[in-house]
Design an enzyme around this catalytic site. Structure first.
Site, PDB file in Angstrom:
ATOM      1  CB  THR A 249      -0.896   0.049   1.251  1.00  0.00           C
ATOM      2  OG1 THR A 249      -0.057   0.195   2.406  1.00  0.00           O
ATOM      3  CG2 THR A 249      -1.735  -1.203   1.400  1.00  0.00           C
TER       4      THR A 249
ATOM      5  CB  VAL B  15       2.271  -0.116   6.257  1.00  0.00           C
ATOM      6  CG1 VAL B  15       1.605   1.196   6.657  1.00  0.00           C
ATOM      7  CG2 VAL B  15       1.273  -1.272   6.331  1.00  0.00           C
TER       8      VAL B  15
ATOM      9  CB  VAL C 223       8.409   0.219   7.793  1.00  0.00           C
ATOM     10  CG1 VAL C 223       8.116   1.714   7.734  1.00  0.00           C
ATOM     11  CG2 VAL C 223       7.905  -0.360   9.104  1.00  0.00           C
ATOM     12  CE  LYS C 224       5.625   0.723  -0.758  1.00  0.00           C
ATOM     13  NZ  LYS C 224       4.390   0.963  -1.540  1.00  0.00           N
ATOM     14  CB  ILE C 225      11.335   4.115   4.279  1.00  0.00           C
ATOM     15  CG1 ILE C 225      10.700   3.621   5.589  1.00  0.00           C
ATOM     16  CG2 ILE C 225      11.988   5.474   4.471  1.00  0.00           C
ATOM     17  CD1 ILE C 225      11.691   3.396   6.708  1.00  0.00           C
TER      18      ILE C 225
END
Ligand code: E4P
Length: 234
Positions: A28, A60, A87-89
């Site tokens: 997402t 996310v 965790v998407k960064i």
């Protein structure tokens, strides 16, 4: 291992996709969540996490713009949704130090918003588990995404990295197959891409022709199962 993920926050699409197709995760981002309208974002992400279960990954994205805020936001996401969340960064000036710090803590990171080989190299060196490359957005900017994927792949292989290229941002099937052919280990796609792949008219034409040929042998509406349970004609 190669992977296919769903790039959506729509519950119906996720239910349908997880039940029907070989999907190993859901990705997402804030724009994908926005498409869902006025939702409670954490409630929606928790629902997606439940659908994914323990066998599939959920990715996310943070929205903060400073390194410390990204790190704090990542911790908040993990507290709220579980420590197995990816965790998407974005690999930006603020994001890369956050990726480095979080990886050192043992957090699973998906580096994202990648348009260049150098971003992929930096994400690989920082230890991101997935490296999300924006195929269609790159093509829109006259960057060849498949050259970038193969360059990043060579770099990762050269350093024996465990980072995996997750190609993202697709508008058509050809972009997906070219991404895999160029060295991606995964692709995250909308349900429209999978439906288009299965909806090719030639596929249905072949299936219908086989059915007609079977009808010609045994009459309309027969299948091997129905014939198997029918008495053998004398
Ligand atoms: C997934 O990780 C990306 O955020 C997403 O695929 C971007 O897709 P878009 O270019 O269609 O917004």
């Amino acid at each position: 291992m190669y992977e296919l993920m769903l790039d959506t926050a729509n519950i119906n699409e996720i239910r349908e996709g997880l039940a029907a197709w070989p999907i190993s995760g859901v990705t997402t981002n804030p724009s994908i969540l926005r498409k869902e309208g006025n939702i409670d974002v954490y409630a929606r992400l928790a629902e997606i996490k439940k659908l994914c279960g323990n066998q599939r990954s959920l990715h996310v994205q943070t929205v903060s713009t400073t390194t410390q805020e990204i790190i704090d936001e990542a911790h908040f996401i993990l507290d709220k949704l579980g420590s197995d969340i990816y965790v998407k960064i974005p690999v930006s000036a603020a994001g890369l130090p956050a990726i480095k710090a979080l990886v050192n803590e043992g957090v699973k990171v998906t580096a994202t918003a990648i348009y260049t080989t150098m971003q992929g190299i930096l994400a690989g060196l920082a230890g991101a588990e997935y490296i999300a490359i924006y195929v269609n957005r790159m093509e829109n900017n006259c960057i060849d995404p498949f050259v970038v994927i193969s360059e990043i792949r060579s770099f990762l292989d050269g350093m024996n990295s465990r980072s995996k290229i997750l190609a993202a941002s697709f508008r058509n099937i050809s972009q997906v197959t070219s991404a895999f052919a160029s060295g991606a280990k995964g692709a995250t796609v909308g349900v429209d891409i999978i439906k288009a792949a299965l909806g090719m008219p030639s596929i249905n034409a072949a299936v219908e022709a086989f059915a007609r040929d079977f009808d010609a042998i045994h009459g309309a509406g027969q299948t091997l199962k129905k014939r198997g349970s029918a008495p053998h004609p004398a």
